[in-house]
Design a protein around this motif. Structure first.
Motif, PDB file in Angstrom:
ATOM      1  N   TYR A  84      75.828  27.253  -1.905  1.00 54.29           N
ATOM      2  CA  TYR A  84      76.882  27.462  -1.010  1.00 54.29           C
ATOM      3  C   TYR A  84      78.342  27.517  -1.823  1.00 54.29           C
ATOM      4  O   TYR A  84      79.337  27.440  -1.226  1.00 54.29           O
ATOM      5  N   ASP A  85      78.318  27.914  -3.122  1.00 52.01           N
ATOM      6  CA  ASP A  85      79.243  28.101  -4.137  1.00 52.01           C
ATOM      7  C   ASP A  85      80.456  26.981  -3.938  1.00 52.01           C
ATOM      8  O   ASP A  85      81.489  27.130  -4.243  1.00 52.01           O
ATOM      9  N   ARG A  86      79.834  25.765  -3.886  1.00 54.93           N
ATOM     10  CA  ARG A  86      80.745  24.626  -3.985  1.00 54.93           C
ATOM     11  C   ARG A  86      80.723  23.879  -5.408  1.00 54.93           C
ATOM     12  O   ARG A  86      81.804  23.271  -5.697  1.00 54.93           O
ATOM     13  N   LEU A  87      79.621  24.006  -5.923  1.00 53.57           N
ATOM     14  CA  LEU A  87      79.663  23.453  -7.440  1.00 53.57           C
ATOM     15  C   LEU A  87      78.892  24.849  -8.302  1.00 53.57           C
ATOM     16  O   LEU A  87      77.950  25.336  -7.960  1.00 53.57           O
ATOM     17  N   PRO A  88      79.510  24.698  -9.480  1.00 58.18           N
ATOM     18  CA  PRO A  88      78.767  25.752 -10.336  1.00 58.18           C
ATOM     19  C   PRO A  88      77.358  25.350 -10.630  1.00 58.18           C
ATOM     20  O   PRO A  88      77.138  24.125 -10.875  1.00 58.18           O
ATOM     21  N   TRP A  89      76.617  26.274 -10.921  1.00 55.39           N
ATOM     22  CA  TRP A  89      74.996  26.246 -11.025  1.00 55.39           C
ATOM     23  C   TRP A  89      74.800  25.487 -12.554  1.00 55.39           C
ATOM     24  O   TRP A  89      73.772  24.696 -12.467  1.00 55.39           O
ATOM     25  N   TRP A  90      75.623  25.584 -13.367  1.00 55.53           N
ATOM     26  CA  TRP A  90      75.501  24.999 -14.598  1.00 55.53           C
ATOM     27  C   TRP A  90      75.518  23.559 -14.452  1.00 55.53           C
ATOM     28  O   TRP A  90      74.759  22.805 -15.278  1.00 55.53           O
ATOM     29  N   VAL A  91      76.389  22.943 -13.555  1.00 56.21           N
ATOM     30  CA  VAL A  91      76.423  21.670 -13.414  1.00 56.21           C
ATOM     31  C   VAL A  91      75.364  20.871 -12.718  1.00 56.21           C
ATOM     32  O   VAL A  91      74.610  20.203 -13.089  1.00 56.21           O
ATOM     33  N   THR A  92      74.694  21.740 -11.665  1.00 56.76           N
ATOM     34  CA  THR A  92      73.618  21.466 -11.204  1.00 56.76           C
ATOM     35  C   THR A  92      72.220  21.494 -11.933  1.00 56.76           C
ATOM     36  O   THR A  92      71.530  20.588 -12.014  1.00 56.76           O
ATOM     37  N   SER A  93      72.199  22.525 -12.819  1.00 61.93           N
ATOM     38  CA  SER A  93      71.036  22.723 -13.803  1.00 61.93           C
ATOM     39  C   SER A  93      71.219  21.497 -14.772  1.00 61.93           C
ATOM     40  O   SER A  93      69.898  20.911 -15.114  1.00 61.93           O
ATOM     41  N   LEU A  94      72.369  21.112 -15.478  1.00 57.05           N
ATOM     42  CA  LEU A  94      72.300  20.132 -16.200  1.00 57.05           C
ATOM     43  C   LEU A  94      72.019  18.901 -16.026  1.00 57.05           C
ATOM     44  O   LEU A  94      71.085  18.025 -16.295  1.00 57.05           O
ATOM     45  N   ILE A  95      72.374  18.438 -14.483  1.00 56.13           N
ATOM     46  CA  ILE A  95      72.215  17.312 -14.022  1.00 56.13           C
ATOM     47  C   ILE A  95      70.595  17.133 -13.667  1.00 56.13           C
ATOM     48  O   ILE A  95      69.862  16.232 -14.055  1.00 56.13           O
ATOM     49  N   LEU A  96      69.985  18.062 -13.157  1.00 54.22           N
ATOM     50  CA  LEU A  96      68.691  18.445 -12.775  1.00 54.22           C
ATOM     51  C   LEU A  96      67.704  18.106 -14.053  1.00 54.22           C
ATOM     52  O   LEU A  96      66.805  17.475 -13.986  1.00 54.22           O
ATOM     53  N   PHE A  97      68.107  18.792 -15.117  1.00 52.60           N
ATOM     54  CA  PHE A  97      67.291  18.667 -16.282  1.00 52.60           C
ATOM     55  C   PHE A  97      67.296  17.439 -16.708  1.00 52.60           C
ATOM     56  O   PHE A  97      66.239  17.070 -17.073  1.00 52.60           O
ATOM     57  N   GLU A  99      68.053  14.610 -14.954  1.00 52.25           N
ATOM     58  CA  GLU A  99      67.157  13.782 -14.047  1.00 52.25           C
ATOM     59  C   GLU A  99      65.708  13.688 -14.094  1.00 52.25           C
ATOM     60  O   GLU A  99      64.984  12.635 -14.360  1.00 52.25           O
ATOM     61  N   TRP A 100      65.266  15.078 -13.940  1.00 54.52           N
ATOM     62  CA  TRP A 100      63.675  15.221 -14.017  1.00 54.52           C
ATOM     63  C   TRP A 100      63.068  15.032 -15.467  1.00 54.52           C
ATOM     64  O   TRP A 100      61.948  14.397 -15.743  1.00 54.52           O
ATOM     65  N   GLY A 101      64.092  15.266 -16.488  1.00 54.64           N
ATOM     66  CA  GLY A 101      63.540  15.073 -17.823  1.00 54.64           C
ATOM     67  C   GLY A 101      63.278  13.566 -18.124  1.00 54.64           C
ATOM     68  O   GLY A 101      62.360  13.127 -18.668  1.00 54.64           O
ATOM     69  N   ILE A 102      64.240  12.727 -17.598  1.00 51.51           N
ATOM     70  CA  ILE A 102      64.334  11.128 -17.866  1.00 51.51           C
ATOM     71  C   ILE A 102      63.160  10.604 -17.203  1.00 51.51           C
ATOM     72  O   ILE A 102      62.415   9.822 -17.414  1.00 51.51           O
ATOM     73  N   THR A 103      62.923  11.161 -16.077  1.00 49.02           N
ATOM     74  CA  THR A 103      61.667  10.736 -15.089  1.00 49.02           C
ATOM     75  C   THR A 103      60.461  11.184 -15.649  1.00 49.02           C
ATOM     76  O   THR A 103      59.801  10.031 -15.664  1.00 49.02           O
ATOM     77  N   ALA A 104      60.337  12.236 -16.270  1.00 45.78           N
ATOM     78  CA  ALA A 104      58.936  12.478 -17.140  1.00 45.78           C
ATOM     79  C   ALA A 104      58.819  11.777 -18.359  1.00 45.78           C
ATOM     80  O   ALA A 104      57.849  11.232 -18.604  1.00 45.78           O
ATOM     81  N   LEU A 105      59.946  11.442 -18.970  1.00 41.01           N
ATOM     82  CA  LEU A 105      59.950  10.561 -20.093  1.00 41.01           C
ATOM     83  C   LEU A 105      59.581   9.172 -19.976  1.00 41.01           C
ATOM     84  O   LEU A 105      58.536   8.636 -20.614  1.00 41.01           O
ATOM     85  N   ARG A 106      60.006   8.706 -18.791  1.00 41.62           N
ATOM     86  CA  ARG A 106      59.499   7.150 -18.458  1.00 41.62           C
ATOM     87  C   ARG A 106      58.087   7.344 -18.014  1.00 41.62           C
ATOM     88  O   ARG A 106      57.435   6.424 -18.422  1.00 41.62           O
ATOM     89  N   VAL A 159      74.573  12.783 -19.080  1.00 42.27           N
ATOM     90  CA  VAL A 159      74.358  13.498 -20.156  1.00 42.27           C
ATOM     91  C   VAL A 159      74.183  12.371 -20.993  1.00 42.27           C
ATOM     92  O   VAL A 159      73.315  12.228 -21.951  1.00 42.27           O
ATOM     93  N   VAL A 160      75.233  11.423 -21.276  1.00 40.64           N
ATOM     94  CA  VAL A 160      75.419  10.191 -22.216  1.00 40.64           C
ATOM     95  C   VAL A 160      74.287   9.495 -22.067  1.00 40.64           C
ATOM     96  O   VAL A 160      73.403   9.147 -22.895  1.00 40.64           O
ATOM     97  N   THR A 161      74.023   8.964 -20.685  1.00 39.90           N
ATOM     98  CA  THR A 161      72.805   8.059 -20.572  1.00 39.90           C
ATOM     99  C   THR A 161      71.360   8.544 -20.437  1.00 39.90           C
ATOM    100  O   THR A 161      70.446   8.080 -20.984  1.00 39.90           O
ATOM    101  N   GLY A 162      71.488   9.853 -20.499  1.00 46.15           N
ATOM    102  CA  GLY A 162      70.283  10.773 -20.705  1.00 46.15           C
ATOM    103  C   GLY A 162      69.925  10.655 -22.185  1.00 46.15           C
ATOM    104  O   GLY A 162      68.711  10.133 -22.636  1.00 46.15           O
ATOM    105  N   VAL A 163      70.827  10.800 -23.037  1.00 48.02           N
ATOM    106  CA  VAL A 163      70.498  10.788 -24.806  1.00 48.02           C
ATOM    107  C   VAL A 163      70.145   9.215 -24.906  1.00 48.02           C
ATOM    108  O   VAL A 163      69.129   9.094 -25.512  1.00 48.02           O
ATOM    109  N   ASP A 164      70.852   8.197 -24.010  1.00 48.68           N
ATOM    110  CA  ASP A 164      70.499   6.823 -24.402  1.00 48.68           C
ATOM    111  C   ASP A 164      69.226   6.503 -23.965  1.00 48.68           C
ATOM    112  O   ASP A 164      68.371   5.812 -24.750  1.00 48.68           O
ATOM    113  N   TYR A 165      68.652   6.990 -22.885  1.00 50.55           N
ATOM    114  CA  TYR A 165      67.260   6.940 -22.435  1.00 50.55           C
ATOM    115  C   TYR A 165      66.175   7.533 -23.333  1.00 50.55           C
ATOM    116  O   TYR A 165      65.122   6.757 -23.592  1.00 50.55           O
ATOM    117  N   VAL A 166      66.492   8.732 -23.895  1.00 53.02           N
ATOM    118  CA  VAL A 166      65.847   9.240 -24.849  1.00 53.02           C
ATOM    119  C   VAL A 166      65.740   8.206 -26.195  1.00 53.02           C
ATOM    120  O   VAL A 166      64.414   7.976 -26.815  1.00 53.02           O
TER     121      VAL A 166
END
Length: 187
Positions: A84-97, A99-106, A159-166
């Motif tokens: 609904y064009d309230r949030l840029p897609w790159w923000v959504t994509s980065l956060i989802l990448f 979130e799901w990446g860290i879940t898979a990593l766990r 992003v910072v916590t994602g790197v920390d989890y890796v």
């Protein structure tokens, strides 16, 4: 009780989705209702975690279902905000990448040990929920400018916590392999 709250959160995801799609994020009363459903669902995450820790009710179901419920709720909200064009897609994509990446990593390192949620990870969750709620609520100008700042902070901490989890996962895997070598005969 903690698992029941996780299931409630999972059930509220399609309710939230239906409310957003039927209203298209238009109209003050519908946006308030959407935000309240999102906030109630988000609150179940904090309450179920508190209950599970307080009364030692951590279960295998909860370990798997809780993060999936969290990702489903915030992921659905982020995608809908972008649709609904309230949030840029790159923000959504980065956060989802992340979130799901860290879940898979766990799940990848679970045989070596568990990576617990860090304080940074908890801050990330609070910032994401606050930012999403700010975008959902019909905030009048000039206060609507707070939303992008909250989402910016949420994105940076994500992003910072994602790197920390890796880093933690690689350390956990390395240490477990080293310990296994030392425990083996002739090691």
């Amino acid at each position: 009780m903690a698992n029941v709250l996780t299931v409630v959160r999972i059930v509220l995801v399609p309710v939230f989705l239906g409310l957003v799609v039927s209203s298209e994020l238009v109209g003050t009363s519908s946006r308030i209702a959407i935000c309240l459903v999102f906030c109630v669902a988000s609150a179940t995450d904090f309450v179920d975690g508190w209950i599970a820790r307080r009364w030692s009710l951590v279960t295998s179901f909860g370990k798997v279902a809780d993060p999936i419920a969290d990702k489903a709720l915030t992921g659905t909200a982020l995608v809908l905000l972008s649709v609904y064009d309230r949030l840029p897609w790159w923000v959504t994509s980065l956060i989802l990448f992340r979130e799901w990446g860290i879940t898979a990593l766990r799940f990848w390192v679970i045989r070596y040990g568990i990576i617990p949620a860090s304080r940074g990870g908890k801050l990330k969750t609070v910032l994401q929920i606050a930012a999403i709620a700010w975008y959902l609520w019909p905030v009048p100008e000039p206060f609507d400018i707070v939303g992008p700042w909250l989402m910016g902070a949420a994105t940076v901490v994500t992003v910072v916590t994602g790197v920390d989890y890796v880093v933690e996962a690689l350390k956990l895997r390395r240490d477990a392999r080293r310990d296994r070598r030392l425990d083996s005969p002739g090691g």
